[in-house]
Design a protein around this motif. Structure first.
Motif, PDB file in Angstrom:
ATOM      1  N   THR A  18       0.864  -1.193   0.000  1.00  0.00           N
ATOM      2  CA  THR A  18       0.000   0.000   0.000  1.00  0.00           C
ATOM      3  C   THR A  18       0.896   1.237   0.000  1.00  0.00           C
ATOM      4  OG1 THR A  18      -0.141  -0.215   2.415  1.00  0.00           O
ATOM      5  CG2 THR A  18      -1.992  -1.064   1.130  1.00  0.00           C
ATOM      6  N   PRO A  19       0.375   2.362  -0.518  1.00  0.00           N
ATOM      7  CA  PRO A  19       1.179   3.589  -0.545  1.00  0.00           C
ATOM      8  C   PRO A  19       1.440   4.119   0.861  1.00  0.00           C
ATOM      9  CG  PRO A  19      -0.880   3.842  -1.807  1.00  0.00           C
ATOM     10  CD  PRO A  19      -0.944   2.518  -1.122  1.00  0.00           C
ATOM     11  N   PRO A  20       2.503   4.918   1.011  1.00  0.00           N
ATOM     12  CA  PRO A  20       2.943   5.335   2.350  1.00  0.00           C
ATOM     13  C   PRO A  20       1.922   6.177   3.119  1.00  0.00           C
ATOM     14  CG  PRO A  20       4.197   6.453   0.611  1.00  0.00           C
ATOM     15  CD  PRO A  20       3.404   5.379  -0.052  1.00  0.00           C
ATOM     16  N   ASN A  21       1.033   6.857   2.400  1.00  0.00           N
ATOM     17  CA  ASN A  21       0.053   7.701   3.105  1.00  0.00           C
ATOM     18  C   ASN A  21      -1.186   6.926   3.542  1.00  0.00           C
ATOM     19  OD1 ASN A  21      -1.019   7.260   0.614  1.00  0.00           O
ATOM     20  ND2 ASN A  21      -1.462   9.401   0.126  1.00  0.00           N
ATOM     21  N   ILE A  47       3.078  -4.340  11.400  1.00  0.00           N
ATOM     22  CA  ILE A  47       3.754  -3.135  11.895  1.00  0.00           C
ATOM     23  C   ILE A  47       3.170  -1.925  11.183  1.00  0.00           C
ATOM     24  CG2 ILE A  47       5.946  -1.909  12.187  1.00  0.00           C
ATOM     25  CD1 ILE A  47       7.361  -4.619  12.226  1.00  0.00           C
ATOM     26  N   ARG A  48       2.471  -1.103  11.954  1.00  0.00           N
ATOM     27  CA  ARG A  48       1.829   0.097  11.398  1.00  0.00           C
ATOM     28  C   ARG A  48       2.852   1.148  10.987  1.00  0.00           C
ATOM     29  NH1 ARG A  48      -2.382   1.110  16.299  1.00  0.00           N
ATOM     30  NH2 ARG A  48      -0.947   2.864  16.467  1.00  0.00           N
ATOM     31  N   ARG A  49       2.390   2.168  10.258  1.00  0.00           N
ATOM     32  CA  ARG A  49       3.285   3.228   9.806  1.00  0.00           C
ATOM     33  C   ARG A  49       3.940   3.944  10.994  1.00  0.00           C
ATOM     34  NH1 ARG A  49       5.184   2.938   4.991  1.00  0.00           N
ATOM     35  NH2 ARG A  49       5.568   5.185   4.984  1.00  0.00           N
ATOM     36  N   ASP A  50       3.230   4.010  12.116  1.00  0.00           N
ATOM     37  CA  ASP A  50       3.800   4.688  13.292  1.00  0.00           C
ATOM     38  C   ASP A  50       4.710   3.762  14.104  1.00  0.00           C
ATOM     39  OD1 ASP A  50       2.014   2.987  14.569  1.00  0.00           O
ATOM     40  OD2 ASP A  50       0.785   4.590  15.436  1.00  0.00           O
ATOM     41  N   VAL A  83       4.708   0.170  -1.448  1.00  0.00           N
ATOM     42  CA  VAL A  83       4.609   0.612  -2.842  1.00  0.00           C
ATOM     43  C   VAL A  83       4.499   2.137  -2.866  1.00  0.00           C
ATOM     44  CG1 VAL A  83       3.551  -1.529  -3.715  1.00  0.00           C
ATOM     45  CG2 VAL A  83       2.083   0.406  -3.063  1.00  0.00           C
ATOM     46  N   ALA A  84       4.839   2.697  -4.039  1.00  0.00           N
ATOM     47  CA  ALA A  84       4.830   4.148  -4.214  1.00  0.00           C
ATOM     48  C   ALA A  84       3.403   4.685  -4.251  1.00  0.00           C
ATOM     49  CB  ALA A  84       5.578   4.496  -5.496  1.00  0.00           C
ATOM     50  N   GLU A  85       3.286   6.004  -4.403  1.00  0.00           N
ATOM     51  CA  GLU A  85       1.970   6.657  -4.445  1.00  0.00           C
ATOM     52  C   GLU A  85       1.085   6.131  -5.567  1.00  0.00           C
ATOM     53  OE1 GLU A  85       0.860   8.539  -2.193  1.00  0.00           O
ATOM     54  OE2 GLU A  85       2.659   9.259  -1.161  1.00  0.00           O
ATOM     55  N   ASN A  93       9.565   2.229   1.379  1.00  0.00           N
ATOM     56  CA  ASN A  93       9.245   3.546   1.953  1.00  0.00           C
ATOM     57  C   ASN A  93       8.811   3.440   3.421  1.00  0.00           C
ATOM     58  OD1 ASN A  93       6.796   2.294   1.650  1.00  0.00           O
ATOM     59  ND2 ASN A  93       6.134   3.535  -0.085  1.00  0.00           N
ATOM     60  N   PHE A  94       9.399   2.524   4.149  1.00  0.00           N
ATOM     61  CA  PHE A  94       9.002   2.325   5.541  1.00  0.00           C
ATOM     62  C   PHE A  94       9.576   3.429   6.423  1.00  0.00           C
ATOM     63  CE2 PHE A  94       9.338  -1.707   3.263  1.00  0.00           C
ATOM     64  CZ  PHE A  94       7.991  -2.027   3.234  1.00  0.00           C
ATOM     65  N   THR A  95       8.881   3.705   7.515  1.00  0.00           N
ATOM     66  CA  THR A  95       9.302   4.802   8.400  1.00  0.00           C
ATOM     67  C   THR A  95      10.424   4.327   9.327  1.00  0.00           C
ATOM     68  OG1 THR A  95       7.742   4.221  10.153  1.00  0.00           O
ATOM     69  CG2 THR A  95       6.912   5.671   8.404  1.00  0.00           C
TER      70      THR A  95
END
Ligand SMILES: [Zn+2]
Length: 143
Positions: A18-21, A47-50, A83-85, A93-95
């Motif tokens: 999924t895209p980073p946003n 593992i969530r984006r946060d 994945v990208a936008e 693109n992981f945080t």
């Protein structure tokens, strides 16, 4: 009910592709996987984006993430993103919080399943998932 694995030979790392946003958590993936007719979320952890690590299936349960042969002998984590936008181009693109949580979780699992090899989904199935070279990452953090 989930059933437990007899052995754990692999620790498999996935992304949600999924895209980073996009905010993806275990409940999101649980809905996707139930919509496919599965019992529940197919991964053991998400593992969530946060960087928060959520429980999916119990750690000792057989998952649904890499085909029956690997599911029976592996524990799996899914990182939100990958994945990208455009929603399809593979991108690591992981945080920073996610990378730190991944390292922490894989260390815990290596303690619990010392014989397990750390692999990416793409190392065992034909896929781009999880959009990075897991073995190189593992070596870089001393795993
Ligand atoms: Zn995957």
């Amino acid at each position: 009910m989930t059933r437990n694995r007899a052995s754990t030979r692999y620790i498999v790392i996935h992304s949600s592709a999924t895209p980073p946003n996009m905010p993806v958590d275990a409940a999101t993936i649980d809905r996707w996987h139930r919509a496919r007719g599965w019992l529940m979320v197919g991964y053991n952890r998400v593992i969530r984006r946060d960087g928060v690590i959520e429980q999916g299936r119990p750690d000792d349960a057989v998952g649904a993430h890499a085909g029956p042969d690997y599911n029976a002998v592996s524990v799996a984590v899914c990182m939100a993103g990958g994945v990208a936008e455009d929603g399809k181009t593979p991108e690591a693109n992981f945080t920073p919080e996610q990378w730190a949580s991944l390292e922490k979780l894989v260390r815990e699992w290596k303690d619990r399943y010392p014989e397990a090899q750390v692999v990416g989904h793409r190392d065992i199935n034909s896929t781009e998932c999880p959009s990075f070279a897991v073995k190189e990452w593992a070596a870089s953090v001393g795993l």
